[in-house]
Design an enzyme around this catalytic site. Structure first.
Site, PDB file in Angstrom:
ATOM      1  N   HIS A 105     -85.095 -17.830  32.230  1.00 31.88           N
ATOM      2  CA  HIS A 105     -84.282 -17.497  31.065  1.00 31.88           C
ATOM      3  C   HIS A 105     -84.955 -16.405  30.245  1.00 31.88           C
ATOM      4  CE1 HIS A 105     -86.947 -20.826  29.869  1.00 31.88           C
ATOM      5  NE2 HIS A 105     -86.867 -20.386  28.625  1.00 31.88           N
ATOM      6  N   HIS A 107     -85.237 -14.904  26.386  1.00 31.16           N
ATOM      7  CA  HIS A 107     -85.047 -15.147  24.954  1.00 31.16           C
ATOM      8  C   HIS A 107     -84.614 -13.838  24.302  1.00 31.16           C
ATOM      9  CE1 HIS A 107     -87.312 -19.026  24.753  1.00 31.16           C
ATOM     10  NE2 HIS A 107     -87.846 -18.528  25.865  1.00 31.16           N
TER      11      HIS A 107
END
Length: 149
Positions: A105, A107
């Site tokens: 992922h 941010h």
């Protein structure tokens, strides 16, 4: 992966404040944000680490993160109705790099000039007083940016 919270968000069995979604990626507000609007961009497919993430899928994640970061810098997202002056993009790969959910992922963290927040301190003091309103504002900002293209 059966016990991955991000996979559960993708399949709809776990709650999330989704701000962006397409065939390849999903983006949602971090439940413990460094700043209001802090968003995570994940691939729909489970890839725990960079070594298994296909480069073309990583590119799609980055493109979504770029779009979200642009929206944060063109419309107010946080509760103070302030437009971000910049964004931090970060990808933590591995436990030594502070990865806590093992589903790749990115941010996307909105920043204000002079906000004096260090990412290290922000990792400890993470909160958003009204995440539902923040998600609504970020979705609206994304729609506004999409309309300009």
């Amino acid at each position: 992966m059966s016990n991955c919270v991000f996979c559960a968000i993708v399949d709809g069995s776990a709650p999330a404040r989704i701000v962006y979604s397409d065939d390849d990626v999903v983006a949602f507000l971090d439940i413990r944000p460094i700043r209001p609007g802090h968003t995570l961009v994940i691939p729909r497919e489970h890839h725990a680490r960079l070594d298994t993430l296909p480069p073309e899928l990583g590119g799609k994640m980055f493109a979504a993160a770029q779009r979200i970061g642009t929206a944060m810098q063109q419309a107010p997202v946080g509760s103070g109705r302030t437009i971000a002056d910049g964004v931090n993009l970060a990808l933590n790969d591995g436990r030594a790099a502070f990865q806590t959910v093992f589903h790749s992922h990115i941010h996307v963290v909105p920043r204000l000039r002079g906000d004096r927040i260090s990412l290290a301190k922000g990792l400890v003091l993470r909160r958003d007083p009204d995440p539902d309103a923040t998600a609504d504002r970020l979705r609206a900002a994304l729609e506004e940016v999409a309309g300009e293209r």
